[in-house]
Design an enzyme around this catalytic site. Sequence first.
Site, PDB file in Angstrom:
ATOM      1  N   ASN A 148      15.325  48.939  13.813  1.00  0.00           N
ATOM      2  CA  ASN A 148      15.330  47.838  14.782  1.00  0.00           C
ATOM      3  C   ASN A 148      14.177  47.871  15.783  1.00  0.00           C
ATOM      4  O   ASN A 148      13.844  46.856  16.379  1.00  0.00           O
ATOM      5  CB  ASN A 148      16.684  47.724  15.491  1.00  0.00           C
ATOM      6  CG  ASN A 148      17.020  48.931  16.313  1.00  0.00           C
ATOM      7  OD1 ASN A 148      16.430  50.007  16.145  1.00  0.00           O
ATOM      8  ND2 ASN A 148      17.968  48.785  17.219  1.00  0.00           N
ATOM      9  N   GLU A 244      19.766  59.822  19.333  1.00  0.00           N
ATOM     10  CA  GLU A 244      20.142  58.566  19.996  1.00  0.00           C
ATOM     11  C   GLU A 244      20.852  57.742  18.945  1.00  0.00           C
ATOM     12  O   GLU A 244      20.245  57.305  17.972  1.00  0.00           O
ATOM     13  CB  GLU A 244      18.902  57.828  20.521  1.00  0.00           C
ATOM     14  CG  GLU A 244      18.144  58.567  21.583  1.00  0.00           C
ATOM     15  CD  GLU A 244      18.892  58.738  22.885  1.00  0.00           C
ATOM     16  OE1 GLU A 244      19.908  58.039  23.104  1.00  0.00           O
ATOM     17  OE2 GLU A 244      18.476  59.577  23.691  1.00  0.00           O
ATOM     18  N   CYS A 278      21.122  49.093  19.811  1.00  0.00           N
ATOM     19  CA  CYS A 278      22.169  50.070  20.146  1.00  0.00           C
ATOM     20  C   CYS A 278      22.801  49.726  21.477  1.00  0.00           C
ATOM     21  O   CYS A 278      23.993  49.918  21.694  1.00  0.00           O
ATOM     22  CB  CYS A 278      21.576  51.476  20.189  1.00  0.00           C
ATOM     23  SG  CYS A 278      20.223  51.633  21.350  1.00  0.00           S
TER      24      CYS A 278
HETATM   25  P1  NAP Z   1      20.351  54.613   9.934  1.00  0.00           P
HETATM   26  O1  NAP Z   1      20.778  54.013   8.673  1.00  0.00           O
HETATM   27  O2  NAP Z   1      21.098  55.788  10.453  1.00  0.00           O
HETATM   28  O3  NAP Z   1      18.807  54.966   9.725  1.00  0.00           O
HETATM   29  C1  NAP Z   1      18.029  55.491  10.764  1.00  0.00           C
HETATM   30  C2  NAP Z   1      16.870  56.264  10.173  1.00  0.00           C
HETATM   31  O4  NAP Z   1      17.380  57.397   9.483  1.00  0.00           O
HETATM   32  C3  NAP Z   1      16.041  55.495   9.162  1.00  0.00           C
HETATM   33  O5  NAP Z   1      14.691  55.901   9.259  1.00  0.00           O
HETATM   34  C4  NAP Z   1      16.626  55.955   7.844  1.00  0.00           C
HETATM   35  O6  NAP Z   1      15.725  55.846   6.743  1.00  0.00           O
HETATM   36  C5  NAP Z   1      16.888  57.404   8.148  1.00  0.00           C
HETATM   37  N1  NAP Z   1      17.900  58.036   7.307  1.00  0.00           N
HETATM   38  C6  NAP Z   1      18.838  57.450   6.530  1.00  0.00           C
HETATM   39  N2  NAP Z   1      19.576  58.400   5.909  1.00  0.00           N
HETATM   40  C7  NAP Z   1      19.092  59.590   6.309  1.00  0.00           C
HETATM   41  C8  NAP Z   1      19.439  60.940   6.021  1.00  0.00           C
HETATM   42  N3  NAP Z   1      20.440  61.265   5.211  1.00  0.00           N
HETATM   43  N4  NAP Z   1      18.734  61.923   6.610  1.00  0.00           N
HETATM   44  C9  NAP Z   1      17.725  61.633   7.450  1.00  0.00           C
HETATM   45  N5  NAP Z   1      17.351  60.366   7.759  1.00  0.00           N
HETATM   46  C10 NAP Z   1      18.025  59.361   7.197  1.00  0.00           C
HETATM   47  O7  NAP Z   1      20.352  53.552  11.125  1.00  0.00           O
HETATM   48  P2  NAP Z   1      19.740  52.085  11.128  1.00  0.00           P
HETATM   49  O8  NAP Z   1      20.572  51.218  10.267  1.00  0.00           O
HETATM   50  O9  NAP Z   1      18.272  52.142  10.880  1.00  0.00           O
HETATM   51  O10 NAP Z   1      19.934  51.678  12.651  1.00  0.00           O
HETATM   52  C11 NAP Z   1      21.136  51.133  13.102  1.00  0.00           C
HETATM   53  C12 NAP Z   1      21.966  52.132  13.847  1.00  0.00           C
HETATM   54  O11 NAP Z   1      21.130  52.862  14.743  1.00  0.00           O
HETATM   55  C13 NAP Z   1      23.026  51.511  14.733  1.00  0.00           C
HETATM   56  O12 NAP Z   1      24.186  52.299  14.683  1.00  0.00           O
HETATM   57  C14 NAP Z   1      22.430  51.572  16.127  1.00  0.00           C
HETATM   58  O13 NAP Z   1      23.355  51.545  17.171  1.00  0.00           O
HETATM   59  C15 NAP Z   1      21.678  52.828  16.055  1.00  0.00           C
HETATM   60  N6  NAP Z   1      20.574  52.839  17.004  1.00  0.00           N
HETATM   61  C16 NAP Z   1      20.707  53.625  18.095  1.00  0.00           C
HETATM   62  C17 NAP Z   1      19.711  53.639  19.054  1.00  0.00           C
HETATM   63  C18 NAP Z   1      19.830  54.497  20.272  1.00  0.00           C
HETATM   64  O14 NAP Z   1      18.806  54.709  20.920  1.00  0.00           O
HETATM   65  N7  NAP Z   1      20.996  54.980  20.641  1.00  0.00           N
HETATM   66  C19 NAP Z   1      18.565  52.884  18.874  1.00  0.00           C
HETATM   67  C20 NAP Z   1      18.470  52.097  17.733  1.00  0.00           C
HETATM   68  C21 NAP Z   1      19.487  52.091  16.798  1.00  0.00           C
HETATM   69  P3  NAP Z   1      15.830  54.605   5.725  1.00  0.00           P
HETATM   70  O15 NAP Z   1      15.456  53.413   6.506  1.00  0.00           O
HETATM   71  O16 NAP Z   1      14.873  54.972   4.675  1.00  0.00           O
HETATM   72  O17 NAP Z   1      17.246  54.555   5.251  1.00  0.00           O
HETATM   73  O1  G3H Z   2      18.506  49.867  19.733  1.00  0.00           O
HETATM   74  C1  G3H Z   2      18.309  50.732  20.554  1.00  0.00           C
HETATM   75  C2  G3H Z   2      17.222  50.663  21.516  1.00  0.00           C
HETATM   76  O2  G3H Z   2      16.974  51.928  22.066  1.00  0.00           O
HETATM   77  C3  G3H Z   2      17.598  49.677  22.573  1.00  0.00           C
HETATM   78  O3  G3H Z   2      16.518  49.361  23.368  1.00  0.00           O
HETATM   79  O4  G3H Z   2      17.808  48.230  25.176  1.00  0.00           O
HETATM   80  O5  G3H Z   2      15.338  47.996  25.019  1.00  0.00           O
HETATM   81  O6  G3H Z   2      16.807  46.901  23.334  1.00  0.00           O
HETATM   82  P1  G3H Z   2      16.630  48.052  24.271  1.00  0.00           P
END
Ligand code: NAP
Ligand code: G3H
Length: 477
Positions: A148, A244, A278
């Site tokens: 994202n 995160e 997130c």
């Molecule tokens: P995700 O599926 O967990 O993927 C995140 C990253 O991890 C991607 O680069 C992904 O690569 C990689 N990945 C996937 N499987 C992995 C594994 N087994 N080992 C190591 N890395 C792996 O998350 P997303 O769908 O991209 O993002 C959405 C989620 O992220 C939501 O739950 C959101 O709330 C959370 N998020 C949290 C924050 C925060 O700062 N708290 C910020 C942004 C997003 P691929 O793309 O190749 O699968």
């Molecule tokens: O999606 C997670 C990002 O850390 C959120 O950043 O609050 O600036 O959209 P933002």
Amino acid sequence: MARKWLEADADRTLPVVSPVDGSVIGGVHEYTHDEIDQVFATAQRARARWSARPLTERTDLLHRFADLLAENAAEVADVLMMEVAKACKDAKDEVVRSADYIRHTAEDAKRIIGETQFSDSYPGQARNKLAVVHRVPLGTVLAIPPFNYPVNLAVSKIAPALVTGNAVVLKPPSQGALSALMMCELAYQVGIPPEVLQVVTGRGSRIGDYLVQHPGVDLITFTGSSQTGADLARKAGMVPLLLELGGKDPAIVLGDADLDAAASDIVAGAFSYSGQRCTAVKRVLVIDSVADDLVAKIVERTARLTVGDPRSNAQITPLVDPESAAGAERMTKDAVAAGAVLVHGGGRDGNLVQPTVVDHVTEEMDLAWVEPFAPVLPVIRVRSAAEAIRLANRSEYGLQAAIFTNDIDIAIQIAARLDVGTVQVNGRTARGPDHFPFLGTKASGMGTQGVRPSIEAMTRVKSLVVNLREKDLTTSV
Ligand code: NAP
Ligand code: G3H
């Protein structure tokens, strides 16, 4: 130097398909285990020379990188927009925000100073030892950002790692890899050595386990889902982690709140980038007596959101994949079948989900607890601030919360009881400004990011203890 993505061969090329129109907009190389080994070996060889360079050389390079990134913001944003279906303006903002982050990090790194301690401040000790405490890099940082914010959440890991003398292995999200790679190319153009900023592409599901368990990793900084984060933490072993993860941020609206301002903040918080943040407002907990008014104002504002193509700057754009869209639709339908009231939206066309508001959601429904990562906003009506606190804390997540009220005493009392990383008073949940500490409790993460906290997390304290021997100053030396 391992920059395999530049020579992507047909056999091992992972196509990047745009969620905007389904077109293939590029491809990245899928790294093999052998290639990953080479990447870590190169990083390990290069990092001592990098950390030995004067700090001001590294900060100058980061400033030049930031300038070049800002100059190329439109080009990088164009790719980013098509890769993750982010509105054109928001994609550009993400790149500019990243350049700002790099500059601030370079400046803050110059102000990291150590400390000295004499031994006699501890009971029973003489003044015969002097500790010089300073910070040193951890080694090689494995950076894994999510789709994202493929540029911004990469930069917020890369910049603090590099400036403090670490090498970085970046594993960009598969959806977002092209813009992350463009960003890294700009870093190389200003002279950041490719050996200390390496990129490994490929599906996380295929290479993730190998990467996070690699003996060459000294810190993992990961942003993504709680499920992947927890899995990674179990596998990584004794490596420091910065995680995160997901959230289900509540907006608590009390009876005395300015409902117009609260509704505007809630709609912006819930629906920007189609809820794929997130920190999005992912549930409203509103006091019963003002719930009808608040919901009407939320619906009025939601109805004004533009829906469609990111190239024309629509506010609601297609989700990153059809599964997320189908999941959000299913969760909405389940809630309505269980008695919730659909007050706006509810429709879906492929991966384009209409901005949706569901009122009268109850504790029994998944929509109250699960993070949809989609433009779906549940409203839960509560009788008291105490009930709002109980529901806020019942979540497995603990990223942020917002409280809307004109009574600062109540706001402070509620904030003290919320188990989250950050509480926003009269403002929507959000990460920025990016130098503020950013963290989550419970399933929302581990460790703290920001600018200063990230710099600290990517370094460790090292002490040099000088044992002082008493000398006779009257004799010549
Ligand atoms: P995700 O599926 O967990 O993927 C995140 C990253 O991890 C991607 O680069 C992904 O690569 C990689 N990945 C996937 N499987 C992995 C594994 N087994 N080992 C190591 N890395 C792996 O998350 P997303 O769908 O991209 O993002 C959405 C989620 O992220 C939501 O739950 C959101 O709330 C959370 N998020 C949290 C924050 C925060 O700062 N708290 C910020 C942004 C997003 P691929 O793309 O190749 O699968
Ligand atoms: O999606 C997670 C990002 O850390 C959120 O950043 O609050 O600036 O959209 P933002």
